[in-house]
Design a protein around this motif. Structure first.
Motif, PDB file in Angstrom:
ATOM      1  N   ALA A  48      11.965  75.000  76.198  1.00 25.39           N
ATOM      2  CA  ALA A  48      10.439  75.759  76.826  1.00 25.39           C
ATOM      3  C   ALA A  48      10.654  77.267  76.307  1.00 25.39           C
ATOM      4  N   VAL A  49      11.955  77.933  76.255  1.00 30.29           N
ATOM      5  CA  VAL A  49      12.066  79.092  75.559  1.00 30.29           C
ATOM      6  C   VAL A  49      11.473  79.328  74.490  1.00 30.29           C
ATOM      7  N   LEU A  50      11.938  77.849  73.579  1.00 26.01           N
ATOM      8  CA  LEU A  50      11.306  78.133  72.238  1.00 26.01           C
ATOM      9  C   LEU A  50       9.909  78.103  72.335  1.00 26.01           C
ATOM     10  N   ALA A  51       9.258  77.174  72.858  1.00 19.10           N
ATOM     11  CA  ALA A  51       7.801  77.033  72.924  1.00 19.10           C
ATOM     12  C   ALA A  51       7.202  78.274  73.446  1.00 19.10           C
ATOM     13  N   ALA A  52       7.856  79.143  74.308  1.00 19.45           N
ATOM     14  CA  ALA A  52       6.978  80.207  74.800  1.00 19.45           C
ATOM     15  C   ALA A  52       7.038  81.407  73.749  1.00 19.45           C
ATOM     16  N   ARG A  53       8.026  81.129  72.537  1.00 17.07           N
ATOM     17  CA  ARG A  53       8.469  82.278  71.720  1.00 17.07           C
ATOM     18  C   ARG A  53       9.021  83.418  72.081  1.00 17.07           C
ATOM     19  N   LEU A  54       9.926  83.276  73.533  1.00 13.88           N
ATOM     20  CA  LEU A  54      10.759  84.158  73.817  1.00 13.88           C
ATOM     21  C   LEU A  54      11.887  84.643  73.249  1.00 13.88           C
ATOM     22  N   GLY A 106      10.167  81.655  85.368  1.00  8.09           N
ATOM     23  CA  GLY A 106       9.247  81.110  85.249  1.00  8.09           C
ATOM     24  C   GLY A 106       7.809  81.990  84.843  1.00  8.09           C
ATOM     25  N   ALA A 107       7.726  83.249  85.235  1.00 13.11           N
ATOM     26  CA  ALA A 107       6.700  84.324  85.126  1.00 13.11           C
ATOM     27  C   ALA A 107       6.551  84.257  83.550  1.00 13.11           C
ATOM     28  N   LEU A 108       7.472  84.484  83.078  1.00 13.98           N
ATOM     29  CA  LEU A 108       7.489  84.785  81.465  1.00 13.98           C
ATOM     30  C   LEU A 108       7.168  83.587  80.771  1.00 13.98           C
ATOM     31  N   LEU A 109       7.438  82.236  81.125  1.00 12.69           N
ATOM     32  CA  LEU A 109       6.889  80.984  80.613  1.00 12.69           C
ATOM     33  C   LEU A 109       5.399  80.912  80.979  1.00 12.69           C
ATOM     34  N   ARG A 110       4.828  81.018  82.179  1.00 17.34           N
ATOM     35  CA  ARG A 110       3.634  80.903  82.439  1.00 17.34           C
ATOM     36  C   ARG A 110       2.556  82.148  81.685  1.00 17.34           C
ATOM     37  N   GLU A 111       3.220  83.155  81.578  1.00 21.35           N
ATOM     38  CA  GLU A 111       2.562  84.211  81.053  1.00 21.35           C
ATOM     39  C   GLU A 111       2.002  83.854  79.389  1.00 21.35           C
ATOM     40  N   ARG A 112       3.047  83.060  78.839  1.00 22.40           N
ATOM     41  CA  ARG A 112       2.648  82.445  77.496  1.00 22.40           C
ATOM     42  C   ARG A 112       2.155  80.957  77.473  1.00 22.40           C
TER      43      ARG A 112
END
Length: 396
Positions: A188-194, A384-390
């Motif tokens: 998920a971290v990768l998919a969100a490009r964090l 979770g907010a970081l992931l939802r934002e992306r």
């Protein structure tokens, strides 16, 4: 006297000395074939077959490869080989240091090996320059050596075996580095490009985890990796690898990691990766991550996730970046810290997943969102907010 008994006497030593002199006078690269030819020429048919074979064995160890340490370095489990004197050779095969039965004839033999390896790195090691740190590219070994009298008990030699990190996430899951929930979170971290930093101590598995994560990056993305020593070989179809180069004996020809980070920015990276952030290049990396290069990554030495900001402060100071500027850049550039730990059993595990936030006085702090010992914390909401934002689905 001939045969093994001649080792302590005079039967073999003169032949070995003559061969040493012949090889030194000949110059050029010393190969196994060159050693064998020199032994045949100097023996002249006078020495026995056993003496010739025994001398050939000693000289091959002295002039080719890492000598008596070769057998340790060839073991795929070996991570470190340490020599503290002619009769003290230690090895770490993943379960801690253990003493080996390997012995050198004397400290002069250890010194000769250290000097030969130093030459292979393009560095100088002698009484005027009694310590050296270098990279033996052909052997995939990082070398550090110190000569007496600086090393009070004899020549010290440290060899760190840098094997290409080529595991993927399923392999790490099978090894117990992460569990199913951890793998889903990393994807998920990768998919969100964090942007993330992999932190941990020496030998904790930082590079291994980073390589596995890069292998899971979308194959349509271009990954540009910058390293001080070649370790990252992710199983990804579009990877460009740039490796720093130390200066030669004359002090010329060096290519610094910081310069390579700047060059990488001109190579249209979808993801910019610094294999190990250890100096002023942190300033260029953070600047890049703040100018549209999302999803970047790097590794950094730190004893815990909470200590990462302090470590970054120290590195940024070396690059001329003020403390306040560092915290501003870090807060905007990096979102996640993945902390690795090596257990007493030798196993390497993902220990903490942390998110960066502003603390008292505006300084950046790392707050654990998940810990191996305690599971999820209240900071899961921030992650979770970081992931939802992306627009990435939550993995829990």
């Amino acid at each position: 006297m001939t045969g093994p008994a001649a080792v302590a006497g005079g039967g073999r030593a003169p032949l070995v000395d003559r061969v040493r002199s012949r090889l030194a006078a000949a110059g050029g690269e010393i190969t196994q074939a060159a050693v064998a030819a020199a032994v045949r020429a100097e023996s002249g048919g006078v020495a026995s077959d056993l003496d010739v074979l025994s001398a050939l064995h000693v000289l091959r160890q002295e002039f080719v490869g890492a000598g008596p340490l070769d057998q340790l370095l060839r073991d795929p489990r070996t991570t470190d080989v340490l020599v503290c004197g002619p009769d003290a050779v230690w090895v770490d095969r993943g379960a801690g240091l253990e003493r080996t039965p390997i012995r050198f004839p004397d400290d002069a033999a250890v010194r000769r090996l250290a000097q030969r390896l130093a030459i292979a790195t393009g560095r100088r090691l002698d009484d005027a320059s009694p310590y050296v740190d270098g990279w033996v590219a052909d052997a995939g070994v990082r070398l550090h050596a110190v000569l007496p009298p600086v090393a009070a008990d004899g020549t010290c030699l440290s060899l760190r075996v840098l094997r290409p990190a080529a595991h993927d996430l399923p392999a790490l899951r099978a090894l117990g580095t992460v569990d199913a929930a951890g793998e889903a979170l990393l994807r998920a971290v990768l998919a969100a490009r964090l942007a993330f930093l992999v932190a941990g101590g020496t030998g904790s598995g930082k590079t291994t985890l980073l390589a596995a994560l890069l292998a899971a990056v979308d194959p349509r993305e271009r990954v540009v990796c910058v390293e001080d020593a070649e370790e990252l070989r992710p199983r990804h179809p579009h990877v460009v690898r740039l490796v720093a180069r130390p200066a030669n004996i004359e002090g010329a020809g060096g290519v610094a990691l910081r310069d390579l980070v700047r060059q990488a920015l001109r190579m249209r990276p979808d993801r910019l990766v610094v294999g190990e952030v250890r100096g002023g290049e942190v300033c260029d990396l953070l600047a890049a991550l703040n100018t549209g290069h999302e999803g970047g990554a790097g590794t950094v030495h730190a004893n815990s996730a909470r200590e990462v900001p302090a470590r970054m402060e120290a590195l940024a100071a070396a690059g001329g970046l003020a403390r306040a500027a560092l915290h501003s850049q870090l807060a905007a550039a990096v979102q996640v810290v993945l902390h690795m730990r090596r257990l007493p059993s030798g196993a390497r595990v993902l220990d903490t997943v942390g998110v960066l936030a502003r603390g008292a006085g505006g300084a950046v702090v790392v707050r654990p969102a998940w810990a191996r010992a305690g599971g999820w914390t209240a900071e899961r909401a921030a992650l979770g907010a970081l992931l939802r934002e992306r627009e990435v689905a939550l993995p829990w």
